[in-house]
Design a protein around this motif. Sequence first.
Motif, short mmCIF file in Angstrom:
data_model
loop_
_atom_site.label_atom_id
_atom_site.label_comp_id
_atom_site.label_asym_id
_atom_site.label_seq_id
_atom_site.Cartn_x
_atom_site.Cartn_y
_atom_site.Cartn_z
N VAL A 1 -92.03 1.89 -72.14
CA VAL A 1 -90.61 1.76 -72.47
C VAL A 1 -89.96 0.81 -71.46
CG1 VAL A 1 -88.44 2.98 -72.87
CG2 VAL A 1 -90.62 4.15 -73.32
N LEU A 2 -89.66 -0.41 -71.92
CA LEU A 2 -89.03 -1.41 -71.05
C LEU A 2 -87.53 -1.15 -70.97
CD1 LEU A 2 -91.01 -4.47 -72.34
CD2 LEU A 2 -90.94 -3.74 -69.95
N LEU A 3 -86.96 -1.36 -69.78
CA LEU A 3 -85.53 -1.13 -69.56
C LEU A 3 -84.91 -2.37 -68.94
CD1 LEU A 3 -86.01 2.30 -67.70
CD2 LEU A 3 -85.52 2.02 -70.13
N ASP A 4 -83.93 -2.95 -69.61
CA ASP A 4 -83.20 -4.09 -69.05
C ASP A 4 -81.87 -4.19 -69.78
OD1 ASP A 4 -82.23 -6.48 -68.01
OD2 ASP A 4 -84.14 -7.54 -68.21
N PRO A 5 -80.74 -4.22 -69.07
CA PRO A 5 -79.47 -4.28 -69.80
C PRO A 5 -79.29 -5.52 -70.66
CG PRO A 5 -79.10 -4.27 -67.40
CD PRO A 5 -80.57 -4.09 -67.64
N MET A 6 -79.80 -6.69 -70.21
CA MET A 6 -79.42 -7.94 -70.87
C MET A 6 -80.59 -8.65 -71.55
SD MET A 6 -76.39 -7.61 -69.85
CE MET A 6 -75.41 -9.03 -70.23
N VAL A 7 -80.37 -9.09 -72.79
CA VAL A 7 -81.30 -10.00 -73.46
C VAL A 7 -80.49 -11.25 -73.79
CG1 VAL A 7 -82.93 -10.31 -75.37
CG2 VAL A 7 -82.48 -8.01 -74.49
N ALA A 8 -80.58 -12.25 -72.92
CA ALA A 8 -79.76 -13.47 -73.10
C ALA A 8 -80.58 -14.51 -73.86
CB ALA A 8 -79.28 -13.95 -71.74
N THR A 9 -81.34 -15.36 -73.14
CA THR A 9 -82.26 -16.27 -73.85
C THR A 9 -83.46 -15.49 -74.39
OG1 THR A 9 -83.61 -16.72 -71.89
CG2 THR A 9 -81.69 -18.14 -72.24
N GLY A 10 -83.67 -14.29 -73.84
CA GLY A 10 -84.83 -13.48 -74.22
C GLY A 10 -86.06 -13.81 -73.38
N GLY A 11 -85.93 -14.78 -72.48
CA GLY A 11 -87.08 -15.21 -71.68
C GLY A 11 -87.65 -14.09 -70.82
#
Length: 208
Positions: free
Chosen positions: A127-137
């Motif tokens: 389960v990956l956790l990260d608030p932001m997906v901007a460029t998605g890189g």
Amino acid sequence: MENIINVKHPLLVNLVTKLRDINTNSYDFRKYLSEVGRILLIEALRDEELQEKEIQIWIGKYRFPSLNEQKYVFIPILRAGLPMLDGVLEMIPLARSGFLAIKRNEETLESVLYYDRVPPLEGKTAVLLDPMVATGGSLDYAISVVKKKNPDRIISLNVIGAPEGLKRISDKHPDVKVFIAQIDERLNDRGYIIPGIGDAGDRAFNTE
Ligand code: PRP
Ligand code: URA
């Protein structure tokens, strides 16, 4: 983008609005990220299978449904993903945790991996956790690293995404379900999400 699930709940929207507010201090910012993580996890595991387990209750031994908590490995992407870990661990305290430090180069917008401390993932749900997906890189990179460790399944919990970044993930990793609280309008010319919340890592840890 069938694998992108926009989780809709008034409490979630309310929390994201608090995150957007520039007057939210870093302590509260981390707390709200943690709460969003917890709510997204509840939605992500809505159809999860339970196993019968015998336990002792007040009138004897009975069998009841139970979650195999050790099947889950939570992987926050440092820094900004770290506060989300507290929330999900409140729900599944026996889960394992692993850590990926990925930093976007703010000039080139390329993501660089600095630290991989993810345990073996065979037979696990990552389960990956990260608030932001901007460029998605960054998420694309994290998924690629995690895939090499052969988990049974990968889920991603994210707070705000830009359509561009989410499309990238959907095209490249259709097998990964992404649970996201809000899909915003666009990226600006510096790769920031508009309207977004600004730099999530800086806001969470009082840096600029
Ligand atoms: C932020 C955020 C994501 C990434 C999103 O991290 O937490 O990981 O940017 O941008 P992308 O989709 O264009 O890759 P950042 O690289 O700023 O690192 P930090 O969390 O340490 O501040
Ligand atoms: N990283 C952030 O923290 N915020 C953005 O809007 C884009 C990348």
